[in-house]
Design a protein around this motif. Sequence first.
Motif, PDB file in Angstrom:
ATOM      1  N   ARG B  89       0.802  -1.244   0.000  1.00  0.00           N
ATOM      2  CA  ARG B  89       0.000   0.000   0.000  1.00  0.00           C
ATOM      3  C   ARG B  89       0.821   1.273   0.000  1.00  0.00           C
ATOM      4  O   ARG B  89       0.524   2.192  -0.716  1.00  0.00           O
ATOM      5  CB  ARG B  89      -0.990   0.011   1.164  1.00  0.00           C
ATOM      6  CG  ARG B  89      -1.830  -1.249   1.216  1.00  0.00           C
ATOM      7  CD  ARG B  89      -2.914  -1.163   2.244  1.00  0.00           C
ATOM      8  NE  ARG B  89      -2.497  -1.644   3.538  1.00  0.00           N
ATOM      9  CZ  ARG B  89      -2.675  -2.905   3.980  1.00  0.00           C
ATOM     10  NH1 ARG B  89      -3.289  -3.762   3.205  1.00  0.00           N
ATOM     11  NH2 ARG B  89      -2.276  -3.256   5.150  1.00  0.00           N
ATOM     12  N   ARG B  90       1.835   1.346   0.840  1.00  0.00           N
ATOM     13  CA  ARG B  90       2.720   2.517   0.900  1.00  0.00           C
ATOM     14  C   ARG B  90       1.971   3.837   0.907  1.00  0.00           C
ATOM     15  O   ARG B  90       2.234   4.749   0.118  1.00  0.00           O
ATOM     16  CB  ARG B  90       3.737   2.464  -0.245  1.00  0.00           C
ATOM     17  CG  ARG B  90       4.560   1.193  -0.174  1.00  0.00           C
ATOM     18  CD  ARG B  90       5.648   1.167  -1.164  1.00  0.00           C
ATOM     19  NE  ARG B  90       6.796   1.943  -0.713  1.00  0.00           N
ATOM     20  CZ  ARG B  90       8.049   1.664  -1.059  1.00  0.00           C
ATOM     21  NH1 ARG B  90       8.309   0.647  -1.861  1.00  0.00           N
ATOM     22  NH2 ARG B  90       9.044   2.396  -0.633  1.00  0.00           N
ATOM     23  N   LEU B  91       1.038   3.914   1.843  1.00  0.00           N
ATOM     24  CA  LEU B  91       0.324   5.182   2.040  1.00  0.00           C
ATOM     25  C   LEU B  91       1.249   6.149   2.765  1.00  0.00           C
ATOM     26  O   LEU B  91       2.241   5.746   3.361  1.00  0.00           O
ATOM     27  CB  LEU B  91      -0.924   4.939   2.886  1.00  0.00           C
ATOM     28  CG  LEU B  91      -1.993   4.071   2.252  1.00  0.00           C
ATOM     29  CD1 LEU B  91      -3.067   3.755   3.272  1.00  0.00           C
ATOM     30  CD2 LEU B  91      -2.593   4.754   1.031  1.00  0.00           C
ATOM     31  N   PHE B  92       0.895   7.426   2.724  1.00  0.00           N
ATOM     32  CA  PHE B  92       1.607   8.412   3.533  1.00  0.00           C
ATOM     33  C   PHE B  92       0.886   8.431   4.878  1.00  0.00           C
ATOM     34  O   PHE B  92      -0.119   9.122   5.041  1.00  0.00           O
ATOM     35  CB  PHE B  92       1.598   9.767   2.831  1.00  0.00           C
ATOM     36  CG  PHE B  92       2.140   9.671   1.435  1.00  0.00           C
ATOM     37  CD1 PHE B  92       3.447   9.251   1.211  1.00  0.00           C
ATOM     38  CD2 PHE B  92       1.343   9.955   0.339  1.00  0.00           C
ATOM     39  CE1 PHE B  92       3.948   9.133  -0.074  1.00  0.00           C
ATOM     40  CE2 PHE B  92       1.835   9.844  -0.948  1.00  0.00           C
ATOM     41  CZ  PHE B  92       3.144   9.432  -1.156  1.00  0.00           C
ATOM     42  N   SER B  93       1.398   7.656   5.817  1.00  0.00           N
ATOM     43  CA  SER B  93       0.613   7.349   7.014  1.00  0.00           C
ATOM     44  C   SER B  93       0.465   8.536   7.952  1.00  0.00           C
ATOM     45  O   SER B  93      -0.489   8.598   8.710  1.00  0.00           O
ATOM     46  CB  SER B  93       1.214   6.152   7.749  1.00  0.00           C
ATOM     47  OG  SER B  93       2.541   6.434   8.105  1.00  0.00           O
ATOM     48  N   THR B  94       1.391   9.507   7.901  1.00  0.00           N
ATOM     49  CA  THR B  94       1.253  10.670   8.788  1.00  0.00           C
ATOM     50  C   THR B  94       0.410  11.769   8.132  1.00  0.00           C
ATOM     51  O   THR B  94       0.131  12.794   8.737  1.00  0.00           O
ATOM     52  CB  THR B  94       2.624  11.274   9.160  1.00  0.00           C
ATOM     53  OG1 THR B  94       3.266  11.725   7.965  1.00  0.00           O
ATOM     54  CG2 THR B  94       3.512  10.247   9.824  1.00  0.00           C
ATOM     55  N   LEU B  95       0.018  11.546   6.885  1.00  0.00           N
ATOM     56  CA  LEU B  95      -0.830  12.513   6.193  1.00  0.00           C
ATOM     57  C   LEU B  95      -2.293  12.053   6.298  1.00  0.00           C
ATOM     58  O   LEU B  95      -2.551  10.867   6.501  1.00  0.00           O
ATOM     59  CB  LEU B  95      -0.422  12.637   4.717  1.00  0.00           C
ATOM     60  CG  LEU B  95       0.665  13.660   4.386  1.00  0.00           C
ATOM     61  CD1 LEU B  95       1.921  13.434   5.195  1.00  0.00           C
ATOM     62  CD2 LEU B  95       1.004  13.640   2.911  1.00  0.00           C
ATOM     63  N   ARG B 151      -6.418   6.415  -4.037  1.00  0.00           N
ATOM     64  CA  ARG B 151      -5.351   7.371  -4.347  1.00  0.00           C
ATOM     65  C   ARG B 151      -4.855   7.164  -5.782  1.00  0.00           C
ATOM     66  O   ARG B 151      -4.618   8.129  -6.515  1.00  0.00           O
ATOM     67  CB  ARG B 151      -4.203   7.173  -3.348  1.00  0.00           C
ATOM     68  CG  ARG B 151      -3.081   8.163  -3.481  1.00  0.00           C
ATOM     69  CD  ARG B 151      -2.004   7.927  -2.446  1.00  0.00           C
ATOM     70  NE  ARG B 151      -1.351   6.626  -2.593  1.00  0.00           N
ATOM     71  CZ  ARG B 151      -0.274   6.253  -1.896  1.00  0.00           C
ATOM     72  NH1 ARG B 151       0.243   7.054  -0.992  1.00  0.00           N
ATOM     73  NH2 ARG B 151       0.256   5.068  -2.085  1.00  0.00           N
TER      74      ARG B 151
END
Lengths: 294, 243
Positions: B89-95, B151
């Motif tokens: 997935r490699r989401l931007f987890s802090t965003l 996304r």
Amino acid sequence: MSEYAIIAQLAINSILFGSMYGIAAIGLSLIFGTMRIVFLAQGTVIIFFAYIAYWLLTLAGIDPYLSLFIVVPFAALLGIGFYYSIFKEAAALEDRNVSLLIAVGLMFLMENMMMVFWKPDPRAVVTPYTSWVFSPFGTSIQFTRLIALVLAVLATLVVWLFLKRTRIGTAVRAASEDMVSTTLMGINPNMVNAVAFALGIGMAGAAGIGVATVYSFDPMFGFAFSLKALIALALGGIGNVWGALLGGIILGFIESFATYYVGSGWTDAISFGVFLLVLSFMPQGLFGSKVSKA
Amino acid sequence: MANQLLEVKGIAVSYGDIRALWDVSLTVEEGAIVALLGANGAGKTTLLKTVSGLIRAQKGEILLEGRSTGHLSPQQIVDRGIVHAPEGRRLFSTLTVMENLRLGAYIRRARPLFGQSLDRVFTLFPVLKDRREQKAGSLSGGEQQMLAIGRALMSQPKLLMLDEPSLGLSPILVRRIFELIKTLNDQKMTILLVEQNVNQALKVAQQAYVLKTGRIVMSGPAADLLANEEVRHAYIGEHGGHT
């Protein structure tokens, strides 16, 4: 002076000194975010801008606070220039050591250039307001130090707003988390790195003015400043601009109180001792929310 | 016969001295779901990374709508209409969820369509709308996968490449993700699907390719592969304990 007055004075000094470490640390944090290197030249770059402020004053008669409007945009452009001229190729490599060595090389190059241009003897920026001092409640606050603090807080606010509110700022935050994923969004990694450099070196420009108005400085002063910024960064945690500023102020407290209560010879040893303790036991820093585990 | 959206022709990829792909060819027709199967290390992710421009092929060519993408940067490839939702997935987890979706629509072509793209994503995944101000890292595994797909859709792609979208999800969520893939395809989205969940992948796909140690060893209509003993034996058995 009563004990309370001494403590109050030490606390004021801590905040005023520490804010300079703080903005240096923010510069490190921004560049580390996307480049994954400790930009060891940061302190030297700050001193370079202090010299630029010195020149603008002595050669062109421009007041240091007025020269902010020249120095900070110039610094941001220089940051972009640094990235595209010397870091771009290395940034594409998996091995971060090459970029780190370039930063070290840049630091030595600038130190030696500054030795040639400005000689190794310390310089100071002297203006009519250099000696102004306020004395609220029996303490003393130097005007230039107070302005340096205001400058640090404003610069932090501007960077924070940029990162939070703009499309490019959001991309920089994303890249600090995952550059590959950012690339897959159709975002150019070079653009993001260049923006991080523009912000980081822009911060160095603001810090340079702050330093120039407060300290006397010489070309070799920068490396020590980088190390202080590194301690501040470790305290504040990477990836959080307010944390980095606060980390600088905490370092200011450690230094002021260590100097007064233990002795000035111990100050740096205590600072680095704290640095190692924090990195060993709280690698995310005091305010960092998380550190991704390898 | 439908149009060829993506054609991979005889590509070879190496990491240093190690050859990861040998003479791999594959075709994705417009409007199709094509499954790319194979064990771990077979080269599936390498193939997707090559198509999205993260890695360069040493040999062969990649065509999108008949035009070569081999010389393009990953940015230009997203702009041309290929999006890659990576493994894990490699989401931007802090965003926040919204910030992740905004970045999905970063490319210039997608920006004017932002509102429309957002509507589509929120219609497909209503839960993301409720969670839009939450940090991506605070979402559940299933929600994170939906955000990863959402996304990717924000870039208004012609070809959606999904790398292991069911990885790490519970059986119920795996079924939901495959339903969503089917729904997207019904809405004319072309999908290249990398999966270890062979059974499910072959049920939604029209075509399938099997990679083994960097080579295509089998290809054909998904229904044929589903019926093929060899595939079931080699890949489905292996997949059993996958979580």
